[in-house]
Design a protein around this motif. Structure first.
Motif, short mmCIF file in Angstrom:
data_model
loop_
_atom_site.label_atom_id
_atom_site.label_comp_id
_atom_site.label_asym_id
_atom_site.label_seq_id
_atom_site.Cartn_x
_atom_site.Cartn_y
_atom_site.Cartn_z
N PHE A 1 0.69 1.77 -15.06
CA PHE A 1 0.06 2.20 -14.89
C PHE A 1 -1.44 1.68 -14.45
N GLY A 2 -1.62 1.67 -12.60
CA GLY A 2 -3.18 1.45 -12.82
C GLY A 2 -4.09 2.70 -12.57
N SER B 1 2.35 -1.61 -6.39
CA SER B 1 1.89 -0.45 -5.16
C SER B 1 0.97 0.31 -6.00
N LEU B 2 0.38 -0.16 -4.63
CA LEU B 2 -2.00 -0.13 -4.36
C LEU B 2 -1.72 1.51 -3.63
N LEU C 1 0.74 1.42 -9.87
CA LEU C 1 2.11 1.00 -10.11
C LEU C 1 2.87 -0.30 -9.61
N TYR C 2 2.95 -0.43 -10.50
CA TYR C 2 3.91 -2.10 -11.01
C TYR C 2 5.37 -1.71 -11.68
N PHE C 3 5.85 -2.44 -10.60
CA PHE C 3 7.64 -2.35 -10.66
C PHE C 3 8.24 -3.49 -11.34
N LEU D 1 0.84 -0.63 0.44
CA LEU D 1 0.02 0.50 -0.27
C LEU D 1 0.82 0.92 0.42
N ASP D 2 0.73 2.30 -0.79
CA ASP D 2 1.59 3.34 -1.16
C ASP D 2 0.82 4.79 -0.77
N HIS D 3 0.69 5.63 0.22
CA HIS D 3 0.40 6.24 0.80
C HIS D 3 0.47 7.66 -0.31
N ARG D 4 2.25 7.74 -0.38
CA ARG D 4 1.64 8.78 -1.54
C ARG D 4 1.60 8.81 -2.90
N MET D 5 0.45 8.78 -3.47
CA MET D 5 0.19 7.85 -4.69
C MET D 5 -1.45 9.10 -4.12
N SER D 6 -2.11 9.10 -2.77
CA SER D 6 -2.99 10.20 -2.45
C SER D 6 -2.38 11.49 -2.27
N ASP D 7 -1.83 11.47 -1.87
CA ASP D 7 -0.50 13.03 -1.98
C ASP D 7 0.12 13.39 -2.62
N ALA D 8 0.09 12.89 -3.72
CA ALA D 8 0.18 13.33 -5.53
C ALA D 8 -0.21 14.35 -5.86
N ASP D 9 0.69 15.73 -6.18
CA ASP D 9 0.94 16.55 -6.76
C ASP D 9 -0.02 16.83 -7.94
#
Length: 201
Positions: A161-162, A115-116, A106-108, A87-95
């Motif tokens: 990119f999802g 990453s979700l 995102l898949y790496f 789980l990736d909190h950075r996505m919800s904070d993205a500018d």
């Protein structure tokens, strides 16, 4: 407030859980807790749990909620391919601005990490216009497994990119989910290049 699209998923998360349960066989439902435990155990060991933000439920509880909303066959795909789910909190904070496509996953390929999106909320604590980790993630895992099965996963060279989007059918519509080949092409990633670093320790 992050993207009005949240309204389409928050109110139906509970129904989605019920639908998934009803659409799986008794055998798949019975084995799902074991699959979830496997994926969660790897995630807790390898992922950056990003604890320094407000959370209405623990990382483990939020991830378990997401995975229980995911079909067992998709969890098989994750486990069989040694994919780490974070789980990736950075996505919800993205500018981002209104017209940027919101990143929900995102898949790496190099790190084999999926990453979700994570807001820090579980479904019980997400308000009407707020999102929870469960809002998109279970469906994105399913779509990922469908998209990259049959050898497609081995061909990936760039971060994927999802996202979710509203699919209109004319008089109505439904929430749909998609994965695209090169995450770096999206405006939100260009504005937030830190997202191209997977959230692992």
């Amino acid at each position: 407030m992050k993207k009005i699209a949240a309204y389409t998923v928050c109110g139906v998360a509970g129904l989605a859980l019920l639908f998934n349960a009803l659409s799986e066989s008794d055998a798949d439902i019975a084995r799902k807790p074991h699959l979830v435990d496997q994926v969660v155990s790897v995630s807790m060991q390898k992922c950056d749990l990003q604890k320094n933000f407000k959370q209405s439920a623990s990382y483990q509880d939020r991830l378990e909620e997401v995975l229980m909303d995911t079909r067992s066959e998709a969890l098989d795909f994750v486990a069989n391919n040694d994919i780490t789910v974070c789980l990736d909190h950075r996505m919800s904070d993205a500018d981002s601005v209104f017209f940027d496509q919101t990143v929900h996953g995102l898949y790496f390929p190099k790190e084999k990490t999926l990453s979700l999106y994570d807001s820090g909320n579980d479904d019980a604590h997400a308000g009407w216009l707020e999102t929870a980790a469960i809002s998109y993630s279970g469906k994105l895992i399913q779509e990922f497994a469908d998209e990259y099965d049959d050898g497609g996963l081995a061909k990936i060279r760039k971060p994927q990119f999802g996202y979710s989007y509203w699919q209109s059918t004319g008089k109505s519509g439904y929430q749909n989910y998609k994965w695209e080949n090169d995450a770096a092409d999206f405006n939100v990633i260009q504005k937030n290049p830190q997202l191209l670093t997977p959230p692992i320790r």
